[in-house]
Design an enzyme around this catalytic site. Sequence first.
Site, PDB file in Angstrom:
ATOM      1  CB  SER A 128      -0.910   0.008   1.235  1.00 47.83           C
ATOM      2  OG  SER A 128      -1.564   1.243   1.388  1.00 47.83           O
ATOM      3  CD  GLN A 148      -3.248   1.488  -2.455  1.00 54.54           C
ATOM      4  OE1 GLN A 148      -2.401   1.517  -1.562  1.00 54.54           O
ATOM      5  NE2 GLN A 148      -4.141   2.447  -2.614  1.00 54.54           N
ATOM      6  CE1 TYR A 150      -6.527   4.524  -1.172  1.00 57.72           C
ATOM      7  CE2 TYR A 150      -4.617   4.045   0.181  1.00 57.72           C
ATOM      8  CZ  TYR A 150      -5.930   3.809  -0.168  1.00 57.72           C
ATOM      9  OH  TYR A 150      -6.645   2.854   0.503  1.00 57.72           O
ATOM     10  CB  THR A 176      -7.152   2.694  -4.356  1.00 54.50           C
ATOM     11  OG1 THR A 176      -6.496   1.459  -4.033  1.00 54.50           O
ATOM     12  CG2 THR A 176      -8.485   2.758  -3.621  1.00 54.50           C
ATOM     13  NE  ARG A 185     -13.011   3.087   6.373  1.00 54.87           N
ATOM     14  CZ  ARG A 185     -11.867   2.879   5.740  1.00 54.87           C
ATOM     15  NH1 ARG A 185     -10.769   2.568   6.429  1.00 54.87           N
ATOM     16  NH2 ARG A 185     -11.808   2.997   4.425  1.00 54.87           N
ATOM     17  CE  LYS A 253      -8.368  -3.086  -3.174  1.00 55.24           C
ATOM     18  NZ  LYS A 253      -9.148  -2.144  -2.351  1.00 55.24           N
ATOM     19  CG  HIS A 277     -11.776   0.339   0.253  1.00 50.51           C
ATOM     20  ND1 HIS A 277     -10.989   0.931  -0.699  1.00 50.51           N
ATOM     21  CD2 HIS A 277     -11.057   0.387   1.397  1.00 50.51           C
ATOM     22  CE1 HIS A 277      -9.853   1.333  -0.164  1.00 50.51           C
ATOM     23  NE2 HIS A 277      -9.863   0.995   1.118  1.00 50.51           N
ATOM     24  CG  ASP A 308     -10.590  -6.370  -2.337  1.00 51.06           C
ATOM     25  OD1 ASP A 308      -9.790  -6.956  -1.595  1.00 51.06           O
ATOM     26  OD2 ASP A 308     -11.208  -5.340  -2.004  1.00 51.06           O
ATOM     27  N   GLY A 310     -14.275  -9.832   0.890  1.00 43.70           N
ATOM     28  CA  GLY A 310     -14.990 -10.947   1.478  1.00 43.70           C
ATOM     29  C   GLY A 310     -14.387 -12.319   1.288  1.00 43.70           C
ATOM     30  CB  ILE A 311     -11.582 -13.685  -0.748  1.00 46.13           C
ATOM     31  CG1 ILE A 311     -12.156 -13.217  -2.081  1.00 46.13           C
ATOM     32  CG2 ILE A 311     -10.881 -15.047  -0.892  1.00 46.13           C
ATOM     33  CD1 ILE A 311     -13.146 -14.172  -2.702  1.00 46.13           C
ATOM     34  NE  ARG A 312     -13.362 -12.800   5.920  1.00 45.72           N
ATOM     35  CZ  ARG A 312     -13.202 -11.649   5.274  1.00 45.72           C
ATOM     36  NH1 ARG A 312     -12.493 -11.631   4.133  1.00 45.72           N
ATOM     37  NH2 ARG A 312     -13.707 -10.516   5.735  1.00 45.72           N
ATOM     38  N   GLY A 331      -7.540  -9.996   1.830  1.00 45.01           N
ATOM     39  CA  GLY A 331      -7.149  -8.912   2.716  1.00 45.01           C
ATOM     40  C   GLY A 331      -7.157  -9.282   4.185  1.00 45.01           C
ATOM     41  NE  ARG A 332     -12.213  -6.368   7.445  1.00 49.18           N
ATOM     42  CZ  ARG A 332     -12.957  -5.746   6.522  1.00 49.18           C
ATOM     43  NH1 ARG A 332     -13.255  -6.375   5.390  1.00 49.18           N
ATOM     44  NH2 ARG A 332     -13.367  -4.511   6.716  1.00 49.18           N
TER      45      ARG A 332
END
Length: 382
Positions: A128, A148, A150, A176, A185, A253, A277, A308, A310-312, A331-332
């Site tokens: 990033s 990535q 910005y 992005t 948030r 992205k 995102h 991208d 939600g992929i687990r 990601g997470r």
Amino acid sequence: MNRTGQDAAGLPASSDTSWDVERDVHCTEDLERAARQALPTDVWDFLAGGSGAEVTLAANRAALRRIALVPRILRDVAHCALETTLFGAEQAMPVATAPIAYQGLVHPEGELAGARAAKAAGIPFTASTLSSCPIEDIAGIGGTVWFQLYWLRDRKATFELVERAEAAGCAALMLTVDVPWMGRRLRDVRNRFVLPPGVEAANLAWGSASEAHRARASGSAVAAHTQAAFTSSLTWAEVEELRRRTRLPLILKGVLDPQDARRAADTGVDGVVVSNHGGRQLDGAIAAIDSLDAVAEEVGSDCRVLLDSGIRSGIDVLCALALGADAVLVGRPVLWGLAAAGERGVGRVLHLLAEELRDAFGLAGCDGVAAAREIRTVRGVG
């Protein structure tokens, strides 16, 4: 014990000493639990939360769970090949790590640990703009690194970042396009989230003394930093200029509308990432997987399509391929592994994804990525 709640070995400090990442972790959710135990509440909220009421955050997982695969039978799956080629480079499976800011928040080695694990797994690591380690150090690990970007208010600084990425040997540039400012948030707002000393945007000249380190009477200091650093005036004109000025494959992205994907392909963009995102920008946006097939159909072979948000699991990767993706970003789960066990934790995440994907390929009757993209899907209501 440091601020992350980890011991010197990088394992959750409160865990039993017999805990072992290879023996005791059987799915990425196991590492999610370990990471939550290891991290302070405000840091956990920063990485786990979404914007607004977190409707889109929840929708990403719900939409993936609604997808049913229609397996094929009587096919030779004695060897299921996961390898693929993206942007001219071979990789071990159709997965790359997603760009994630400030990984030093969850482990002292930050992005360097993840980059080593990605190299060992044979997949790209996406660094990033807001990495807590300089891009030169991350690329110096020696694996495939994507950068990535910005778009900053300081145009000159933006193109200096591009030049640094090129000079460091990055293999692709990922712009992005869905962050004119940080989404609201609420977890961070309530926590008045601020970066601790020692964690900074290492690629930015003002990283060590930014708005992100200054506590505010209300709201998120990280959001204030984003507002100060990023432009809200990014348009297709800047994409066209970037396309002219970089030799690297260019990926956008944050694309959800097929018309935007078409314009990206027509502009000479090499790939688009279908993404909301991770539910952290517009709350109420469509789940990323629900936009994937329309985007893939619109661009056809004119540019590559990645998913991208939600992929687990390996099953999630197969669903994405079946709906037209060439690859996914994860990601997470990468952060969960990093927080729980450093490089070993990230390596375990990537090993599990490969193991699960190979299992999913074989049981669905796919001997490789091309066959996976031909599997039919049905969307249910559950």
